[in-house]
Motif scaffolding. Structure first.
Motif: not given
Ligand SMILES: Cc1cc2nc3c(=O)[nH]c(=O)nc-3n(C[C@H](O)[C@H](O)[C@H](O)COP(=O)(O)OP(=O)(O)OC[C@H]3O[C@@H](n4cnc5c(N)ncnc54)[C@H](O)[C@@H]3O)c2cc1C
Length: 415
Positions: A223, A45, A253, A35, A38, A311, A349, A384, A351, A49-50
């Motif tokens: 949603a 994600s 998550a 769920v 977006n 990044a 961007w 990672t 994030g 920086a990938g």
């Molecule tokens: C500038 C930058 C550079 C980075 N470089 C690296 C790197 O080189 N290597 C590395 O390992 N990590 C890196 N990171 C960290 C990494 O990007 C994050 O730790 C990771 O993307 C987190 O993933 P996630 O799935 O927890 O969160 P997200 O990718 O933020 O996903 C969370 C999701 O939850 C959804 N959501 C939010 N609220 C709700 C709700 N109420 N109901 C349903 N859905 C909801 C959002 O829409 C989103 O799609 C970097 C981060 C940044 C900002």
């Protein structure tokens, strides 16, 4: 009346963490609903920086950072900024961050991180192979690039910690850096991490992972979850505006937004965000072969498909403040010091890294609601750690006997 969708497992959040879990769970034959309001992979994600950085066991909060904090906060073009208006709300998180940065606690946090990171690459290789993402990964290592003085091997807290935990790191002379990355200006030296890798497109990676999860049977609901409602039966309802999803098990998550859903049901987790930025320059052939971090500038430059991405930086400013052009300018000025002939910035961007004060993710079941599994707070390391976290969460849900010790990552570790 709102539609009621019943499922075995519901995953809140389609970032790299939720997607990796959904792919593996669906692959294990479980009924999975993801769920997210977006498009998959459009949160943190999308623009990171990938780098897959198994070397990064030094927590952000550590004695060196604490020692340098005044300098970091005051110097021009610092990679760290705190927005004054956000300061009152940040005080509890910052106090905990300072507490966690003391040597013994930081070392303990580093030890816990190293325990996860040791499996990061094997788990990513397995995930990439199963989900057919291997073409998006490059195994070229990663370079810390020192423009000024190269620190003594043992003078840096992080370097000592990496040594202690057996991380492979090679100290390079100026000539050796030039051999690896001839397009960079002369360096004082560098540190090369041969076991690191990078993705050439985090956004494509997450989109393809979502498609792979769907192909295994996972379904996606566009949603926003407004609240979680644990039921007496042990099942949990996700209340959305126009539908309700009821699941036996819920995986939270939602990255940096997770705490807004956890707090109303009594979960006290000090999650905040370390905001980060990227800018990109379009080019067919990038001037570097692998992610390079000019350490004093506090960002990564990563060669990606059709573009060079810069990044990084940390801005403590909460989830609602708009993009700060000053941070974009810091990145641009910084990268032009290394590559003065870059063309115009093609995209920018902001994030939201989901961050705990101890730099450790939250992985594991809620104490009150055992069917609610937390999987967020991966801070700087979510890309990672996606392979590791997804394997561990699936093992938890499947009640396999290979679940590692998750004590350091427990949701209630802050009381
Ligand atoms: C500038 C930058 C550079 C980075 N470089 C690296 C790197 O080189 N290597 C590395 O390992 N990590 C890196 N990171 C960290 C990494 O990007 C994050 O730790 C990771 O993307 C987190 O993933 P996630 O799935 O927890 O969160 P997200 O990718 O933020 O996903 C969370 C999701 O939850 C959804 N959501 C939010 N609220 C709700 C709700 N109420 N109901 C349903 N859905 C909801 C959002 O829409 C989103 O799609 C970097 C981060 C940044 C900002």
């Amino acid at each position: 009346m709102a539609e009621l969708i019943k499922t075995d497992v519901a995953i809140v959040g389609a970032g790299i963490i939720g997607l990796a879990i959904s792919f593996r769970l669906a692959g294990a034959g479980r009924e999975v609903v993801v769920v997210d309001p977006n498009e998959a992979g459009s949160g943190a994600s999308y623009g990171n920086a990938g780098t897959l950085a198994p070397y990064a066991c030094a927590p952000v909060g550590n004695p060196d950072v604490l020692w340098n904090l005044p300098n970091l906060l005051l110097k021009a073009d610092s990679p760290l900024t705190v927005r004054l208006a956000a300061l009152p709300a940040l005080v509890p998180w910052l106090s905990r961050f300072v507490w966690q940065s003391a040597p013994a606690r930081a070392r303990r946090n580093g030890h816990a991180l190293a325990g996860l990171l040791k499996d990061a690459m094997p788990d990513w290789r397995a995930l990439a192979e199963e989900a057919r993402l291997a073409d998006l990964l490059r195994y070229e290592g990663c370079l810390y690039y020192y423009r000024g003085k190269l620190p003594q091997k043992d003078s840096e807290w992080g370097a000592r910690l990496r040594n202690e935990f057996g991380v492979r790191q090679e100290w390079l002379t100026s000539a050796e850096v030039a051999r690896l990355e001839p397009a960079l200006p002369p360096a004082a030296g560098g540190v090369f991490f041969p076991d690191a890798a990078h993705t050439v497109d985090p956004a494509v990676m997450t989109r393809r992972l979502a498609a792979a999860a769907e192909a295994k049977g996972a379904t996606f609901e566009r949603a926003r979850v407004d609240r979680l409602e644990p039921q007496d039966s042990g099942r949990i309802r996700l209340i959305c505006r126009d539908r309700t999803i009821e699941a036996h098990t819920v995986v939270l998550a939602a990255g940096a937004w997770s705490q807004s859903l956890a707090a109303p049901i009594g979960e006290n987790i000090p999650l905040d965000t370390e905001r980060g930025y990227h800018i990109e320059f379009a080019m067919d052939v990038c001037p570097i072969n692998r992610p390079v971090s000019p350490v004093d500038l506090g960002f990564y430059i990563t060669p990606m498909a059709g573009r060079l991405r810069v990044a990084g930086t940390v801005e403590l400013s909460g989830l609602s403040a708009p993009l700060n052009q000053k941070q974009i300018a810091v990145l641009e000025r910084g990268v032009r010091k290394l590559f003065p002939n870059l063309g115009p910035v093609q995209s920018q961007w902001l994030g939201f890294r989901p961050s705990l004060p101890d730099s450790l993710p939250v992985i594991g079941p809620s104490r009150r609601y055992p069917n609610l599994i937390h999987a967020f707070g991966h801070g700087h390391l979510g890309m990672t750690l996606a392979g590791v976290t997804s394997r561990v969460v699936v093992s938890l849900i499947e009640r396999r006997n290979d679940v590692p010790d998750l004590f350091a990552f427990r949701p209630d570790r802050f009381g």
